[in-house]
Design an enzyme around this catalytic site. Structure first.
Site, PDB file in Angstrom:
ATOM      1  N   LYS A  25     -18.607   3.004   3.955  1.00  0.00           N
ATOM      2  CA  LYS A  25     -18.053   4.289   3.482  1.00  0.00           C
ATOM      3  C   LYS A  25     -17.976   4.412   1.960  1.00  0.00           C
ATOM      4  O   LYS A  25     -18.184   5.489   1.430  1.00  0.00           O
ATOM      5  CB  LYS A  25     -16.691   4.566   4.113  1.00  0.00           C
ATOM      6  CG  LYS A  25     -15.578   3.672   3.615  1.00  0.00           C
ATOM      7  CD  LYS A  25     -14.278   3.934   4.358  1.00  0.00           C
ATOM      8  CE  LYS A  25     -13.196   3.039   3.789  1.00  0.00           C
ATOM      9  NZ  LYS A  25     -12.192   2.634   4.776  1.00  0.00           N
ATOM     10  N   ARG A  48      -0.295   3.732   8.536  1.00  0.00           N
ATOM     11  CA  ARG A  48      -1.357   4.726   8.447  1.00  0.00           C
ATOM     12  C   ARG A  48      -1.682   5.071   9.902  1.00  0.00           C
ATOM     13  O   ARG A  48      -0.792   5.538  10.607  1.00  0.00           O
ATOM     14  CB  ARG A  48      -2.559   4.205   7.627  1.00  0.00           C
ATOM     15  CG  ARG A  48      -3.407   5.364   7.082  1.00  0.00           C
ATOM     16  CD  ARG A  48      -4.590   4.904   6.246  1.00  0.00           C
ATOM     17  NE  ARG A  48      -5.641   4.302   7.056  1.00  0.00           N
ATOM     18  CZ  ARG A  48      -6.788   3.837   6.561  1.00  0.00           C
ATOM     19  NH1 ARG A  48      -7.031   3.905   5.269  1.00  0.00           N
ATOM     20  NH2 ARG A  48      -7.702   3.314   7.354  1.00  0.00           N
TER      21      ARG A  48
HETATM   22  C1  LIG Z   1     -11.997   1.435   4.906  1.00  0.00           C
HETATM   23  C2  LIG Z   1     -11.698   0.816   6.223  1.00  0.00           C
HETATM   24  C3  LIG Z   1     -12.141  -0.476   6.505  1.00  0.00           C
HETATM   25  C4  LIG Z   1     -12.853  -1.340   5.477  1.00  0.00           C
HETATM   26  O1  LIG Z   1     -11.918  -1.736   4.508  1.00  0.00           O
HETATM   27  P1  LIG Z   1     -12.297  -2.792   3.357  1.00  0.00           P
HETATM   28  O2  LIG Z   1     -10.990  -3.084   2.711  1.00  0.00           O
HETATM   29  O3  LIG Z   1     -13.264  -2.115   2.484  1.00  0.00           O
HETATM   30  O4  LIG Z   1     -12.871  -3.977   4.029  1.00  0.00           O
HETATM   31  C5  LIG Z   1     -11.900  -0.988   7.755  1.00  0.00           C
HETATM   32  N1  LIG Z   1     -11.260  -0.270   8.705  1.00  0.00           N
HETATM   33  C6  LIG Z   1     -10.805   0.983   8.468  1.00  0.00           C
HETATM   34  C7  LIG Z   1     -10.120   1.716   9.556  1.00  0.00           C
HETATM   35  C8  LIG Z   1     -10.996   1.558   7.220  1.00  0.00           C
HETATM   36  O5  LIG Z   1     -10.539   2.787   6.983  1.00  0.00           O
END
Ligand SMILES: *Cc1c(COP(=O)(O)O)cnc(C)c1O
Length: 360
Positions: free
Chosen positions: A36, A131
């Protein structure tokens, strides 16, 4: 070459992916690569897949659609809960989605039936970061609903810590997730393929000898891209932290007084106060303007090169002070990036991407 540009070292990204896949594989943990922060960059995703990453996680359905259109065939996981208004697209392009709302699960099931497919579901559990996620007390009921809905496949449960309140994955919350997975399997006599323990914030817990228990899946973005864990910002041993850097260009270079003059009020970016040079250090300072700003990057997340301090930023300018080699107009300066700086740079239409394939 144009500036600002992101230089993306694919070989370093491949290395990071390979190391993490191997390291975690030894603990029985599978990795979903979360793209992302790169807006689903196809070259990065292809590099990950070639390095052994078996599935891709994305927060936006648009990116999943674009990856599918570009020929990526590994399963794609929507890691943000689907919007009700996008359920059609989610079922059509994401093999699996992370969920926490019964009304969305019902819509996914109806849509999957209409499209003649089975859609995978990971139920997200709230374990304290506040969250996304179903409260533990409600999990059994939502799992029961998911199992009863035709055209849905319950892939497992997951949690996400670290992103909202910085709650760290630890022995206690990870054991709770394992316990919940086992309880669901016993209660409903099913096998849950995934117990998805979290994101890059889970790596310090594992590195410190944390027991994975039932955790057999992580969704990793930052660790793969920047070689860091988010909670302490520390580099992960054996990984490249400079796989992606930002190259910028100097547009003004002058010695200027250390302090502003005139009556001072707020600025449009007051939350990010400009830092004048310490008074009395010396009369003037070598300053340069760099053609990059809030519209391109999160200036607070930039790591300057040796001898350079960031004095402030506005929409289109980064102001730096220099105590090293005097910068000249036209010089390029390279910055390291935090996750938020990377995300914004990838999102800015003014920042180009330059792929580097070699091993240098
Ligand atoms: C962004 C996100 C991740 C990845 O997080 P990192 O800290 O970049 O490894 C994993 N799971 C969810 C639900 C996220 O929103």
């Amino acid at each position: 070459m144009s500036a600002p540009r992101l230089e993306i070292h694919l070989e370093r990204l491949r290395h990071n992916a390979q190391v993490l896949v191997e390291r975690l594989g030894q603990q029985g943990i599978e990795v979903t690569g979360v793209s992302k922060a790169t807006l689903g960059d196809t070259d990065i995703v292809r590099t990950w897949v070639a390095a052994g990453i078996g599935s891709i996680g994305e927060s936006r359905i648009e990116s999943i659609e674009a990856l599918a259109a570009s020929g990526v065939t590994v399963p794609m996981l929507l890691i943000r809960a689907p919007m009700l208004s996008q359920v059609e697209r989610v079922v059509a392009h994401a093999a699996i989605s992370c969920n926490s709302e019964p009304v969305v699960l019902e819509a996914l099931a109806r849509t999957a039936a209409r499209q003649g497919v089975r859609h995978g579901v990971v139920l997200m559990v709230e374990l304290g970061d506040l969250r996304e996620g179903i409260l533990a007390a409600d999990l059994e009921a939502v799992a029961q609903l998911t199992l009863a809905l035709p055209n849905l496949k319950l892939m497992g449960i997951g949690t996400n810590l670290g992103c909202q309140h910085g709650v760290a994955p630890d022995a206690s919350n990870m054991a709770e997730l394992s316990r919940l997975a086992t309880a669901l399997e016993r209660r409903f006599l099913v096998h849950l393929p995934w117990c998805s323990g979290g994101n890059s914030a889970n790596l310090p817990w594992l590195a410190a000898g944390g027991e994975p228990g039932r955790v057999n899946h992580l969704r990793l973005g930052e660790a793969l891209l920047l070689g860091r864990e988010p909670l302490g910002g520390t580099a992960i041993p054996g990984l490249h932290t400079d796989a992606i850097t930002l190259v910028t260009e100097v547009i003004e270079a002058k010695t200027k007084p250390s302090h502003p003059w005139g009556q001072r009020r707020r600025t449009s970016f007051s939350s990010q106060r400009a830092r004048p040079q310490a008074p009395g250090a010396h009369a003037g300072e070598l300053r340069a303007l760099v053609a990059v700003g809030e519209q391109d990057v999160d200036p607070a997340g930039l790591s300057p090169p040796e001898g350079v301090v960031i004095r402030g930023a506005s929409s289109d300018h980064l102001v730096i002070g220099s105590c090293g080699t005097p910068p000249q107009v036209g010089d390029e300066l390279r910055f390291g990036l935090s996750y938020s700086a990377l995300l914004r740079a990838m999102t800015s239409p003014f920042v180009s991407r330059c792929l580097i394939h070699d091993r240098s």
